[in-house]
Write a protein that holds these residues in place. Structure first.
Motif, PDB file in Angstrom:
ATOM      1  N   CYS A  63       0.852  -1.179   0.000  1.00 18.02           N
ATOM      2  CA  CYS A  63       0.000   0.000   0.000  1.00 18.02           C
ATOM      3  C   CYS A  63       0.893   1.237   0.000  1.00 18.02           C
ATOM      4  O   CYS A  63       1.705   1.408   0.903  1.00 18.02           O
ATOM      5  CB  CYS A  63      -0.906   0.010   1.218  1.00 18.02           C
ATOM      6  N   CYS A  66       0.087   3.656   3.457  1.00 16.78           N
ATOM      7  CA  CYS A  66       0.478   3.316   4.835  1.00 16.78           C
ATOM      8  C   CYS A  66       1.697   2.398   4.870  1.00 16.78           C
ATOM      9  O   CYS A  66       2.265   2.160   5.924  1.00 16.78           O
ATOM     10  CB  CYS A  66      -0.687   2.670   5.570  1.00 16.78           C
ATOM     11  N   CYS A  82      -4.545  -0.315   0.306  1.00 15.10           N
ATOM     12  CA  CYS A  82      -5.023  -1.416   1.136  1.00 15.10           C
ATOM     13  C   CYS A  82      -6.420  -1.103   1.665  1.00 15.10           C
ATOM     14  O   CYS A  82      -6.873   0.039   1.619  1.00 15.10           O
ATOM     15  CB  CYS A  82      -4.055  -1.672   2.290  1.00 15.10           C
ATOM     16  N   CYS A  85      -6.842   1.699   4.220  1.00 16.18           N
ATOM     17  CA  CYS A  85      -6.794   3.067   3.693  1.00 16.18           C
ATOM     18  C   CYS A  85      -7.979   3.344   2.770  1.00 16.18           C
ATOM     19  O   CYS A  85      -8.438   4.470   2.668  1.00 16.18           O
ATOM     20  CB  CYS A  85      -5.500   3.302   2.924  1.00 16.18           C
TER      21      CYS A  85
END
Ligand SMILES: [Zn+2]
Ligand SMILES: [Zn+2]
Length: 131
Positions: A63, A66, A82, A85
């Motif tokens: 991701c 993050c 992801c 998020c």
């Protein structure tokens, strides 16, 4: 150096032949996504690098927001992030968020492969839909 981790969560298992077997897990679901072949290296760090580079990372999506490594099931392909998020919207997803299979039936409530509930935002797996 950046704080972001280099690999997904993993466990190391000593192999009978003197190598190390790595098990890589999804950062969100904890699902076991990859078990490597036994790897021989002087240090665990070196072995990890090989395990991740040769096998582990191909099973994961990173991701960009993050920095988590997640399985395809925990990755929102529409958003490129992801599911932490970018959780699935209420709209019908094109992939099962649990097992990652591409969905074909436009009105299925449950994944035909793993049985996961596909609509999010509703009740959390409680039974009693017949009302
Ligand atoms: Zn994320
Ligand atoms: Zn599924």
């Amino acid at each position: 150096m950046a704080e972001s981790q280099k690999t997904a969560t993993y466990k190391v298992v000593a192999d009978a032949g003197g190598g190390r077997v790595f098990r890589f897990y999804c950062d969100i679901s904890g699902e076991l996504c990859c078990v490597t072949k036994p790897i021989r290296a002087d240090t665990e760090e070196a072995a990890l690098e090989i395990a991740w580079d040769k096998e582990g990372k191909w099973e994961f999506n990173l991701c960009p927001k993050c920095g988590k490594y997640v399985s395809s099931a925990m990755f929102n392909v529409n958003a490129g992030l992801c599911l932490d998020c970018a959780p699935w919207e209420d709209e019908y997803p094109s992939f099962c968020h649990h097992c990652g299979v591409r969905l074909q039936e436009p009105d299925a409530c449950f994944c035909p492969i793993c049985g996961a509930r596909l609509q999010v935002g509703g009740t959390d797996g409680k039974e009693g839909a017949a009302e």
